[in-house]
Motif scaffolding. Structure first.
Motif, mmCIF file in Angstrom:
data_model
loop_
_atom_site.group_PDB
_atom_site.id
_atom_site.type_symbol
_atom_site.label_atom_id
_atom_site.label_comp_id
_atom_site.label_asym_id
_atom_site.label_seq_id
_atom_site.Cartn_x
_atom_site.Cartn_y
_atom_site.Cartn_z
ATOM 1 N N MET A 1 28.089 61.644 -48.746
ATOM 2 C CA MET A 1 28.034 60.405 -47.979
ATOM 3 C C MET A 1 28.564 59.264 -48.833
ATOM 4 O O MET A 1 28.410 59.257 -50.045
ATOM 5 C CB MET A 1 26.585 60.111 -47.590
ATOM 6 N N GLY A 2 29.109 58.281 -48.165
ATOM 7 C CA GLY A 2 29.588 57.097 -48.854
ATOM 8 C C GLY A 2 28.473 56.084 -49.026
ATOM 9 O O GLY A 2 27.341 56.271 -48.560
ATOM 10 N N GLN A 3 28.799 54.998 -49.678
ATOM 11 C CA GLN A 3 27.804 53.965 -49.981
ATOM 12 C C GLN A 3 27.194 53.351 -48.724
ATOM 13 O O GLN A 3 25.973 53.167 -48.644
ATOM 14 C CB GLN A 3 28.426 52.877 -50.843
ATOM 15 N N VAL A 4 28.005 53.010 -47.738
ATOM 16 C CA VAL A 4 27.486 52.406 -46.509
ATOM 17 C C VAL A 4 26.589 53.406 -45.781
ATOM 18 O O VAL A 4 25.488 53.060 -45.340
ATOM 19 C CB VAL A 4 28.632 51.922 -45.592
ATOM 20 N N ALA A 5 27.031 54.651 -45.666
ATOM 21 C CA ALA A 5 26.236 55.685 -44.999
ATOM 22 C C ALA A 5 24.915 55.904 -45.728
ATOM 23 O O ALA A 5 23.865 56.058 -45.090
ATOM 24 C CB ALA A 5 27.029 56.986 -44.908
ATOM 25 N N ASP A 6 24.944 55.925 -47.054
ATOM 26 C CA ASP A 6 23.716 56.096 -47.842
ATOM 27 C C ASP A 6 22.741 54.954 -47.586
ATOM 28 O O ASP A 6 21.540 55.166 -47.424
ATOM 29 C CB ASP A 6 24.030 56.165 -49.338
ATOM 30 N N THR A 7 23.247 53.734 -47.559
ATOM 31 C CA THR A 7 22.406 52.559 -47.312
ATOM 32 C C THR A 7 21.805 52.628 -45.913
ATOM 33 O O THR A 7 20.612 52.357 -45.726
ATOM 34 C CB THR A 7 23.217 51.268 -47.488
ATOM 35 N N MET A 8 22.618 52.998 -44.934
ATOM 36 C CA MET A 8 22.122 53.109 -43.568
ATOM 37 C C MET A 8 21.023 54.164 -43.486
ATOM 38 O O MET A 8 19.964 53.920 -42.879
ATOM 39 C CB MET A 8 23.275 53.452 -42.616
ATOM 40 N N ALA A 9 21.246 55.321 -44.086
ATOM 41 C CA ALA A 9 20.248 56.398 -44.058
ATOM 42 C C ALA A 9 18.941 55.947 -44.714
ATOM 43 O O ALA A 9 17.854 56.206 -44.186
ATOM 44 C CB ALA A 9 20.797 57.643 -44.732
ATOM 45 N N ASP A 22 20.792 62.247 -39.072
ATOM 46 C CA ASP A 22 22.176 62.471 -39.473
ATOM 47 C C ASP A 22 22.917 61.159 -39.324
ATOM 48 O O ASP A 22 22.886 60.541 -38.249
ATOM 49 C CB ASP A 22 22.868 63.518 -38.585
ATOM 50 N N VAL A 23 23.573 60.719 -40.394
ATOM 51 C CA VAL A 23 24.453 59.555 -40.360
ATOM 52 C C VAL A 23 25.853 60.098 -40.599
ATOM 53 O O VAL A 23 26.157 60.575 -41.695
ATOM 54 C CB VAL A 23 24.061 58.501 -41.420
ATOM 55 N N ILE A 24 26.680 60.053 -39.574
ATOM 56 C CA ILE A 24 27.990 60.704 -39.602
ATOM 57 C C ILE A 24 29.086 59.654 -39.585
ATOM 58 O O ILE A 24 29.144 58.808 -38.688
ATOM 59 C CB ILE A 24 28.133 61.634 -38.377
ATOM 60 N N ASP A 25 29.963 59.707 -40.592
ATOM 61 C CA ASP A 25 31.105 58.795 -40.668
ATOM 62 C C ASP A 25 32.224 59.362 -39.795
ATOM 63 O O ASP A 25 32.819 60.380 -40.119
ATOM 64 C CB ASP A 25 31.566 58.653 -42.119
ATOM 65 N N GLU A 38 41.181 51.510 -44.276
ATOM 66 C CA GLU A 38 41.448 52.603 -45.218
ATOM 67 C C GLU A 38 40.187 52.860 -46.024
ATOM 68 O O GLU A 38 39.514 51.934 -46.455
ATOM 69 C CB GLU A 38 42.612 52.228 -46.141
ATOM 70 N N GLY A 39 39.836 54.100 -46.188
ATOM 71 C CA GLY A 39 38.629 54.449 -46.934
ATOM 72 C C GLY A 39 37.436 54.724 -46.039
ATOM 73 O O GLY A 39 36.403 55.209 -46.487
ATOM 74 N N GLY A 40 37.560 54.416 -44.746
ATOM 75 C CA GLY A 40 36.508 54.761 -43.795
ATOM 76 C C GLY A 40 35.291 53.863 -43.871
ATOM 77 O O GLY A 40 35.363 52.704 -44.256
ATOM 78 N N GLU A 41 34.168 54.436 -43.474
ATOM 79 C CA GLU A 41 32.875 53.758 -43.404
ATOM 80 C C GLU A 41 32.900 52.532 -42.496
ATOM 81 O O GLU A 41 32.335 51.499 -42.802
ATOM 82 C CB GLU A 41 32.348 53.421 -44.802
ATOM 83 N N THR A 42 33.570 52.707 -41.352
ATOM 84 C CA THR A 42 33.635 51.634 -40.354
ATOM 85 C C THR A 42 33.045 52.063 -39.017
ATOM 86 O O THR A 42 32.549 51.234 -38.277
ATOM 87 C CB THR A 42 35.093 51.196 -40.109
ATOM 88 N N HIS A 43 33.104 53.349 -38.710
ATOM 89 C CA HIS A 43 32.650 53.890 -37.426
ATOM 90 C C HIS A 43 31.645 55.011 -37.710
ATOM 91 O O HIS A 43 31.984 55.988 -38.387
ATOM 92 C CB HIS A 43 33.825 54.460 -36.630
ATOM 93 N N PHE A 44 30.441 54.866 -37.183
ATOM 94 C CA PHE A 44 29.387 55.835 -37.469
ATOM 95 C C PHE A 44 28.707 56.322 -36.205
ATOM 96 O O PHE A 44 28.673 55.625 -35.193
ATOM 97 C CB PHE A 44 28.307 55.203 -38.369
#
Length: 89
Positions: A1-9, A22-25, A38-44
């Motif tokens: 998981m990326g940083q934003v996904a980790d924070t959300m979880a 489940d937090v899915i990017d 670029e790099g994602g973590e915009t749509h979850f």
């Protein structure tokens, strides 16, 4: 998981103590669409089952998640799809 996904979880675990989370990017599926970076973590997509949702309407479940993730929704997260279930469902 990326940083934003980790924070959300982390925030969702603290707020709802879910039985399942489940937090899915899904950002790559939205390449070229509005809000994509670029790099994602915009749509979850968040799939969560929690006793905290038992007896709570779909709208109030969504509002409570939006409140818990207010900083992310005001910043890096462009879109958030929610699949929320109570533990008794």
């Amino acid at each position: 998981m990326g940083q934003v996904a980790d924070t959300m979880a982390r925030k969702l675990r603290e707020a709802f103590a879910p039985e399942a989370l489940d937090v899915i990017d899904e950002s790559e599926q939205h390449r070229g669409h509005g809000g994509w970076r670029e790099g994602g973590e915009t749509h979850f997509r968040v799939r969560m089952t929690a006793a905290a949702f038992d007896g709570v309407s779909r709208v109030e479940r969504q509002r409570s998640v939006n409140r818990a993730l207010a900083d992310e929704l005001a910043g890096p997260v462009h879109a958030l799809a929610l699949e929320l279930r109570g533990a008794a469902e």
